[in-house]
Design an enzyme around this catalytic site. Structure first.
Site, PDB file in Angstrom:
ATOM      1  N   LYS A  20      32.001  35.042  43.067  1.00 35.26           N
ATOM      2  CA  LYS A  20      32.699  34.306  43.639  1.00 35.26           C
ATOM      3  C   LYS A  20      32.645  33.254  44.829  1.00 35.26           C
ATOM      4  CE  LYS A  20      37.327  37.143  44.706  1.00 35.26           C
ATOM      5  NZ  LYS A  20      38.543  37.760  44.993  1.00 35.26           N
TER       6      LYS A  20
HETATM    7  C1  E4P Z   1      41.258  38.824  45.124  1.00 34.66           C
HETATM    8  O1  E4P Z   1      40.274  38.135  44.589  1.00 34.66           O
HETATM    9  C2  E4P Z   1      41.664  38.506  46.263  1.00 34.66           C
HETATM   10  O2  E4P Z   1      40.250  38.355  47.328  1.00 34.66           O
HETATM   11  C3  E4P Z   1      42.731  39.723  46.404  1.00 34.66           C
HETATM   12  O3  E4P Z   1      44.170  39.381  45.499  1.00 34.66           O
HETATM   13  C4  E4P Z   1      43.368  39.365  48.133  1.00 34.66           C
HETATM   14  O4  E4P Z   1      44.660  40.422  48.144  1.00 34.66           O
HETATM   15  P1  E4P Z   1      45.134  40.343  49.154  1.00 34.66           P
HETATM   16  O5  E4P Z   1      45.609  38.659  50.241  1.00 34.66           O
HETATM   17  O6  E4P Z   1      45.479  42.037  49.192  1.00 34.66           O
HETATM   18  O7  E4P Z   1      43.851  40.583  50.223  1.00 34.66           O
END
Ligand code: E4P
Length: 220
Positions: free
Chosen positions: A89
């Site tokens: 990622k």
């Molecule tokens: C996942 O890939 C993301 O990092 C995550 O959904 C972010 O979520 P949040 O905006 O609730 O922190």
């Protein structure tokens, strides 16, 4: 549409896995910190544990901390070597796009994260990102339209024949899941409570209670 669970909590991952509907997991540095996972060795072991729980063939996103190309490549290669499920990622920044292009050439899957615009989506697709993570909840938080962003990206990806999967992230509730599905998301990554929220309907509860009562009366 694929269902990923958005957490580093092993109990939540197990519960989603037990439902039999889990296709993968996404994590980020904040989610890892929330579980108290720190230090390189512990972080790498935690990813291995997640991969073990979900089993083979299910993508597990592990985020790089480095923000420079060289650092991202070193970290990403280490993460990818952990398990075949690992998807690296990478944040949507200039060095991140370079790193995604590099990983694409190396056959390493990537998830381009922190995406908030259609322009960013076009660039990530051009670099060959496997997944694109538009953060719909965070867009809604500033009174823009997170689901509108998914629709816009879907339309563009359809038009240009993109192979990048739209992974709706930053999902906050069951309605986001339904709306992301309608908007054309290929994947939704959700906290466990948003997935479980899809189950709820008062007529289901009332109907089941009546069926059980009638069965009991007839068989008394
Ligand atoms: C996942 O890939 C993301 O990092 C995550 O959904 C972010 O979520 P949040 O905006 O609730 O922190």
């Amino acid at each position: 549409m694929l269902f990923f669970v958005d957490t580093a909590n092993l109990d939540h991952i197990r519960e989603a896995q037990d439902l039999g509907i889990l296709d993968g997991v996404t994590t980020n540095p904040s989610l890892m910190a929330k579980e108290g996972i720190s230090g390189e060795k512990n972080i790498l072991n935690h990813y291995k544990e997640i991969c073990k729980i979900v089993g083979d063939g299910k993508d597990v996103s592990a985020e790089v901390i480095a923000v420079d190309f060289k650092g991202m490549v070193e970290e990403g290669q280490k993460l990818a070597a952990l398990h075949e499920n690992i998807v690296v990622k990478v944040p949507m920044i200039k060095e991140g796009i370079k790193a995604i292009s590099y990983f694409t050439e190396q056959g390493i899957k990537t998830n381009c994260t922190l995406v908030f615009s259609a322009g960013q989506a076009i660039l990530a697709s051009k670099a060959g990102a496997t997944y694109l993570s538009p953060f719909i909840g965070r867009v809604d938080d500033i009174t823009w339209d997170g689901i509108g962003l998914i629709k816009e990206i879907y339309e563009i990806y359809d038009q240009i024949g993109s192979e990048t999967a739209i992974l709706a992230a930053s999902i906050r509730n069951p309605l986001h899941i339904v709306q992301a599905a309608k908007a054309g998301a290929d994947v939704v990554t959700c906290p466990l409570n948003a997935i479980l929220g899809l189950l709820n309907h008062p007529l289901t509860d009332q109907g089941l209670q009546k069926f059980l009562e009638d069965h009991q009366k007839a068989n008394a």
